[in-house]
Design a protein around this motif. Structure first.
Motif, PDB file in Angstrom:
ATOM      1  N   LYS A  16      -8.522  -3.528   8.183  1.00 33.96           N
ATOM      2  CA  LYS A  16      -8.215  -2.096   8.113  1.00 33.96           C
ATOM      3  C   LYS A  16      -7.185  -1.677   9.143  1.00 33.96           C
ATOM      4  CE  LYS A  16     -12.536  -0.328   6.268  1.00 33.96           C
ATOM      5  NZ  LYS A  16     -13.729   0.432   6.682  1.00 33.96           N
ATOM      6  N   VAL A  63       0.131  -6.801  -5.969  1.00 33.73           N
ATOM      7  CA  VAL A  63      -0.759  -5.673  -5.688  1.00 33.73           C
ATOM      8  C   VAL A  63      -0.754  -4.776  -6.924  1.00 33.73           C
ATOM      9  CG1 VAL A  63      -1.180  -3.696  -4.196  1.00 33.73           C
ATOM     10  CG2 VAL A  63      -0.239  -5.799  -3.240  1.00 33.73           C
ATOM     11  N   PHE A  67      -3.551   0.360  -5.916  1.00 32.71           N
ATOM     12  CA  PHE A  67      -4.305  -0.307  -4.861  1.00 32.71           C
ATOM     13  C   PHE A  67      -3.402  -0.594  -3.668  1.00 32.71           C
ATOM     14  CE2 PHE A  67      -6.620  -1.191  -8.693  1.00 32.71           C
ATOM     15  CZ  PHE A  67      -7.947  -1.028  -8.307  1.00 32.71           C
ATOM     16  N   SER A  68      -4.037  -0.728  -2.498  1.00 32.21           N
ATOM     17  CA  SER A  68      -3.256  -1.084  -1.328  1.00 32.21           C
ATOM     18  C   SER A  68      -3.423  -2.578  -1.057  1.00 32.21           C
ATOM     19  CB  SER A  68      -3.741  -0.276  -0.125  1.00 32.21           C
ATOM     20  OG  SER A  68      -5.074  -0.635   0.182  1.00 32.21           O
ATOM     21  N   LYS A  69      -2.524  -3.124  -0.249  1.00 37.88           N
ATOM     22  CA  LYS A  69      -2.621  -4.542   0.131  1.00 37.88           C
ATOM     23  C   LYS A  69      -3.974  -4.820   0.793  1.00 37.88           C
ATOM     24  CE  LYS A  69       1.846  -6.533   1.333  1.00 37.88           C
ATOM     25  NZ  LYS A  69       2.652  -6.862   2.525  1.00 37.88           N
ATOM     26  N   ARG A  70      -4.397  -3.882   1.631  1.00 34.77           N
ATOM     27  CA  ARG A  70      -5.676  -4.053   2.325  1.00 34.77           C
ATOM     28  C   ARG A  70      -6.817  -4.199   1.331  1.00 34.77           C
ATOM     29  NH1 ARG A  70      -4.116   0.557   5.232  1.00 34.77           N
ATOM     30  NH2 ARG A  70      -2.957  -0.081   7.074  1.00 34.77           N
ATOM     31  N   GLU A  71      -6.784  -3.322   0.319  1.00 31.99           N
ATOM     32  CA  GLU A  71      -7.869  -3.373  -0.667  1.00 31.99           C
ATOM     33  C   GLU A  71      -7.860  -4.699  -1.420  1.00 31.99           C
ATOM     34  OE1 GLU A  71      -8.517   1.326  -1.696  1.00 31.99           O
ATOM     35  OE2 GLU A  71      -6.873   0.270  -2.662  1.00 31.99           O
ATOM     36  N   ILE A 301     -14.169   0.337  -3.979  1.00 34.75           N
ATOM     37  CA  ILE A 301     -13.044  -0.575  -4.224  1.00 34.75           C
ATOM     38  C   ILE A 301     -13.391  -1.518  -5.373  1.00 34.75           C
ATOM     39  CG2 ILE A 301     -11.672  -2.467  -3.264  1.00 34.75           C
ATOM     40  CD1 ILE A 301     -11.910  -1.192  -0.536  1.00 34.75           C
TER      41      ILE A 301
END
Ligand SMILES: Nc1nc2c(ncn2[C@@H]2O[C@H](COP(=O)(O)OP(=O)(O)OP(=O)(O)O)[C@@H](O)[C@H]2O)c(=O)[nH]1
Ligand SMILES: [Mg+2]
Length: 436
Positions: A16, A63, A67-71, A301
């Motif tokens: 995060k 990706v 969505f984000s890269k983190r997710e 998520i």
């Protein structure tokens, strides 16, 4: 499992707090993950495999929109942990037929007797008439221990404190308890022997004489990855149906034990999480990892990934087969209109230059017209537009306040679109090497 949980939460925190998720940041995250898994006594080889896969998946995956890269990284991590601890959730433990005889085996102190009672309670609460049989004729206290547990949960019990012959005890127990209409027999065996060979000898003998319907190996989580050795040793003498991992409460090595069992191909059916009879639950790797990671947004998520996958599958299917119906088309157009005026929608996507504003307003009108026409069609017509003849067209036009020409134009556009989709699909298949 507290340390594994807090360790993994640390990994999540790192994800995060990362900014770029480039090679350097991801490497640092992976190193942290490795440290956490090794501390939980997960086998080194497994740890390396998992970290390789996480990295490879992350850098080779696009990706998805929304969505984000983190997710994406969190989702990959989640999937890998689930697969490390046992993979896809299998069906819950089932009693396939009655009468059903379950034999518990395991080394000394692994938790067999306690687990026999926990399992009996669980099955009783699932609606079965359960009987416990004490086939541990070695340990002096074994008979009393199980009898008291049987009393506590209110199930039938059989044992013979004088006997030194476990096979006879089980035969006798099954016979007597069957007269009381017992449906599921849970058989507790001995773990204490002069050596491992003697233990295996006895387990093998009880098994071959009684042919129980399921053999469950009970292992102790505090032994970490070493439980794999036990699983393999028992597997050599009896067919193991399931495994129960006990003492997951307060053991720092639970992750190692669970992954080691998964590695042997055996399935963990239940876990023991305390000394009390209710400290027992069916094991589902998905739920387990979700709880381990325990962050409130994880479920969100995962749900969003699932929904996106489903939508993508649906869309691919429609496009692939050119089977989009007018019903789908109407849905799409309604979705489009929900986003707001067409000109606004286009602006959101980078926008058209202002001069085309006039033509866009025309598009707006067209959109409304199409929706009105489709609203005047019956479901059958929407699904099979080929049945729309001249008289139906007339009815539809009247109902939607349009003209027959408008209805015809819509049907033509629809047919063209379908044709285009099919052609696209064929050429894609050809490119992919499929016969057209
Ligand atoms: N904390 C915790 N303790 C457990 C759990 N399961 C069993 N125990 C404890 O582990 C000890 C051994 O349990 P038993 O059920 O007697 O083990 P066993 O395999 O029958 O032992 P032997 O008959 O000597 O082979 C007891 O003190 C239990 O209370 C568990 O899930 N969590
Ligand atoms: Mg025992």
């Amino acid at each position: 499992m507290e340390s594994l949980r807090s360790g993994l939460l640390g990994v999540l925190e790192k994800i995060k707090n990362s900014v770029l998720l480039d090679t350097k940041e991801v490497d640092a995250i992976i190193r942290e993950l490795q440290r956490v898994l090794l501390r939980a006594d997960v086998d080194v080889k497994l740890v390396l495999e998992v970290s390789e896969r996480v990295k490879k998946k992350f850098f080779s995956q696009e990706v998805p929109p929304g969505f984000s890269k983190r997710e994406v990284l969190i989702k990959i991590l989640y999937d890998e942990l689930v697969s490390l601890l046992g993979g896809e959730a299998a069906t819950p433990y089932t009693v396939e037929r009655v009468p059903f005889r379950i034999m518990l085996v395991g080394i000394e102190g692994s938790g067999k007797t306690t687990t026999a009672a926990k399992l009996a309670k669980y099955l009783k609460e699932s609606g079965y008439k359960v009987g416990l049989i004490a086939a541990d004729t070695y340990r002096p206290g074994a008979y009393d221990q199980l009898r008291q547990l049987a009393d506590a949960i209110g199930v039938e019990f059989y044992g013979d404190p004088q006997s030194k012959d476990p096979v006879r005890v089980v035969e006798e127990g099954v016979k007597l308890l069957a007269e009381k209409n017992i449906q599921v027999f849970v058989i507790d065996t001995a773990g204490r022997h002069k050596d491992e060979e003697a233990l295996m000898q006895e387990v093998s003998e009880i098994y071959s004489k009684l042919r129980p319907d399921d053999v469950i190996l009970v292992v102790d989580a505090t032994q970490g990855k070493d439980v794999a050795k036990q699983a393999r040793a028992f597997k050599e003498v009896v067919p193991l149906g399931h495994v129960i991992v006990t003492k997951l409460d307060g053991s720092a090595k639970g992750g190692g034990a669970l992954s080691a069992v998964a590695q042997t191909g055996a399935r963990v059916a239940f876990i023991g999480t305390g000394e009390k009879l209710d400290d027992f639950e069916a094991f589902d790797p998905h739920k387990f990892v979700a709880r381990l990671l325990g962050m409130p947004d994880l479920e969100g998520i995962l749900r969003r990934f699932k929904a996106a996958e489903e939508r993508e599958r649906e869309r691919a299917k429609l496009i692939a087969t050119g089977k989009i119906t007018l019903l789908d088309l109407r849905e799409q157009l309604l979705e489009l209109r929900k986003l707001g005026p067409l000109s606004k929608v286009l602006e959101m996507f980078g926008g058209p230059p202002l001069p085309v504003k006039g033509s866009l307003e025309g598009g707006e009108e067209e959109l409304g017209k199409w929706i009105a026409i489709m609203n005047s069609m019956t479901e059958e017509e929407l699904l099979r537009p080929e049945i729309i003849d001249r008289s139906r067209m007339l009815r539809i036009a009247r109902g939607s306040g349009t003209t027959v020409r408008d209805v015809k134009r819509l049907l033509e556009s629809y047919n063209q679109m379908k044709k285009l989709m099919r052609q696209l699909y064929r050429s894609r298949r050809r490119i992919a090497g499929f016969p057209a």
